[in-house]
Write a protein that holds these residues in place. Structure first.
Motif, short mmCIF file in Angstrom:
data_model
loop_
_atom_site.label_atom_id
_atom_site.label_comp_id
_atom_site.label_asym_id
_atom_site.label_seq_id
_atom_site.Cartn_x
_atom_site.Cartn_y
_atom_site.Cartn_z
N TYR A 129 60.76 16.10 -38.61
CA TYR A 129 61.28 15.38 -37.45
C TYR A 129 61.20 16.27 -36.22
CZ TYR A 129 63.31 11.98 -40.67
OH TYR A 129 63.49 11.02 -41.62
N TRP A 130 61.30 15.65 -35.06
CA TRP A 130 61.46 16.39 -33.82
C TRP A 130 62.18 15.51 -32.80
CZ3 TRP A 130 56.98 13.74 -34.66
CH2 TRP A 130 56.42 13.03 -33.60
N ILE A 131 62.77 16.17 -31.81
CA ILE A 131 63.52 15.49 -30.75
C ILE A 131 62.66 15.43 -29.50
CG2 ILE A 131 65.60 15.59 -29.30
CD1 ILE A 131 66.80 17.42 -31.56
N SER A 132 62.72 14.30 -28.83
CA SER A 132 61.95 14.13 -27.60
C SER A 132 62.86 13.60 -26.50
CB SER A 132 60.81 13.14 -27.85
OG SER A 132 60.10 12.90 -26.66
N LEU A 133 62.60 14.05 -25.29
CA LEU A 133 63.36 13.57 -24.13
C LEU A 133 62.87 12.20 -23.67
CD1 LEU A 133 63.43 16.87 -22.02
CD2 LEU A 133 65.23 15.97 -23.51
N GLU A 134 61.68 11.83 -24.09
CA GLU A 134 61.07 10.57 -23.66
C GLU A 134 60.67 9.73 -24.86
OE1 GLU A 134 57.73 11.75 -21.33
OE2 GLU A 134 58.97 12.63 -19.76
N ASN A 135 60.64 8.43 -24.66
CA ASN A 135 60.22 7.52 -25.71
C ASN A 135 58.69 7.47 -25.72
OD1 ASN A 135 60.18 5.67 -27.76
ND2 ASN A 135 60.79 3.94 -26.48
N ASN A 136 58.12 8.61 -26.06
CA ASN A 136 56.68 8.78 -26.03
C ASN A 136 56.34 9.79 -27.13
OD1 ASN A 136 54.00 8.95 -25.25
ND2 ASN A 136 54.41 10.33 -23.56
N ILE A 137 55.56 9.37 -28.11
CA ILE A 137 55.22 10.25 -29.22
C ILE A 137 54.25 11.33 -28.75
CG2 ILE A 137 54.10 10.40 -31.49
CD1 ILE A 137 56.81 9.00 -31.62
N ARG A 138 54.71 12.58 -28.86
CA ARG A 138 53.87 13.76 -28.60
C ARG A 138 54.22 14.75 -29.70
NH1 ARG A 138 54.57 16.42 -23.66
NH2 ARG A 138 52.44 17.12 -23.83
N ASN A 139 53.41 14.76 -30.74
CA ASN A 139 53.69 15.45 -31.98
C ASN A 139 53.50 16.97 -31.85
OD1 ASN A 139 53.56 16.50 -34.62
ND2 ASN A 139 52.91 14.54 -35.43
N PRO A 140 54.58 17.75 -32.01
CA PRO A 140 54.45 19.22 -31.90
C PRO A 140 53.84 19.87 -33.15
CG PRO A 140 56.71 18.64 -32.38
CD PRO A 140 55.96 17.34 -32.19
N TYR A 141 53.71 19.10 -34.22
CA TYR A 141 53.24 19.68 -35.47
C TYR A 141 51.72 19.69 -35.61
CZ TYR A 141 58.14 19.25 -36.38
OH TYR A 141 59.50 19.36 -36.27
N TYR A 142 51.05 18.89 -34.81
CA TYR A 142 49.59 18.87 -34.83
C TYR A 142 48.97 19.10 -33.47
CZ TYR A 142 49.40 17.27 -39.64
OH TYR A 142 49.50 17.19 -41.01
N GLY A 143 49.78 19.06 -32.42
CA GLY A 143 49.23 19.27 -31.08
C GLY A 143 48.18 18.24 -30.75
N SER A 144 47.10 18.67 -30.15
CA SER A 144 46.07 17.74 -29.69
C SER A 144 45.30 17.07 -30.83
CB SER A 144 45.08 18.46 -28.77
OG SER A 144 44.41 19.49 -29.48
N LYS A 145 45.37 17.64 -32.03
CA LYS A 145 44.67 17.04 -33.17
C LYS A 145 45.18 15.65 -33.50
CE LYS A 145 43.89 21.48 -35.42
NZ LYS A 145 44.29 22.31 -36.56
N MET A 146 46.49 15.49 -33.45
CA MET A 146 47.12 14.20 -33.77
C MET A 146 48.33 14.00 -32.86
SD MET A 146 46.86 14.18 -37.92
CE MET A 146 47.22 12.44 -38.09
#
Length: 157
Positions: A129-146
């Motif tokens: 899981y991760w926390i985001s300030l915005e309702n926009n998926i930006r995955n920190p576990y894969y970066g630009s790959k996914m």
């Protein structure tokens, strides 16, 4: 009536102090997340050190007794994972430690009565899981790959 107004003002001031302290921690967490999204281990290292400094300076006087006990209980775990993130320049290790850190921070924020919108997202590929300030998926576990891989799991406000 005056006593009631003073009591209400005091409660409002305490709630505001808690919100400010928690907001600083959320912003620090977000900086670590952004560094991982950018696949920048040096920035993740630096951001986790700043987060750790702010965590150590956290003013518990604004918390009630139950919140203080809860904070004291989870603080060592948060420190542990921040130290692990800042102790390596391997982005994959940093992401793994961030995955362990995220639910702990989410529970802290959620139980603090935090009033601003936050999003708790889930990466099914990494099962983190991760926390985001915005309702926009930006995955920190894969970066630009996914970057867009993930689902909203829970929301505050």
């Amino acid at each position: 009536m005056k006593k009631f107004i003073l009591f209400f003002a005091f409660i409002s001031a305490v709630a505001s102090a808690i919100a400010s302290e928690i907001k600083d921690l959320v912003n620090d967490y977000s900086q670590v997340s952004e560094a991982l999204i950018a696949a920048n281990p040096a920035k993740a290292n630096e951001s986790s050190k700043l987060f750790l400094e702010h965590l150590k300076q956290f003013n518990m006087n604004s918390l009630n007794e139950s919140q203080q006990k809860s904070f004291q209980k989870i603080k060592p775990s948060i420190e542990k994972y921040l130290n692990k993130i800042s102790g390596t320049n391997n982005i994959e290790d940093q992401r793994k430690y961030f995955g362990a850190l995220s639910p702990i921070v989410w529970n802290l924020v959620k139980n603090s009565g935090y009033q601003q919108a936050l999003y708790y997202n889930y990466c099914p590929m990494k099962e983190f899981y991760w926390i985001s300030l915005e309702n926009n998926i930006r995955n920190p576990y894969y970066g630009s790959k996914m970057l867009k891989c993930g689902d909203l799991s829970e929301k505050i406000n």
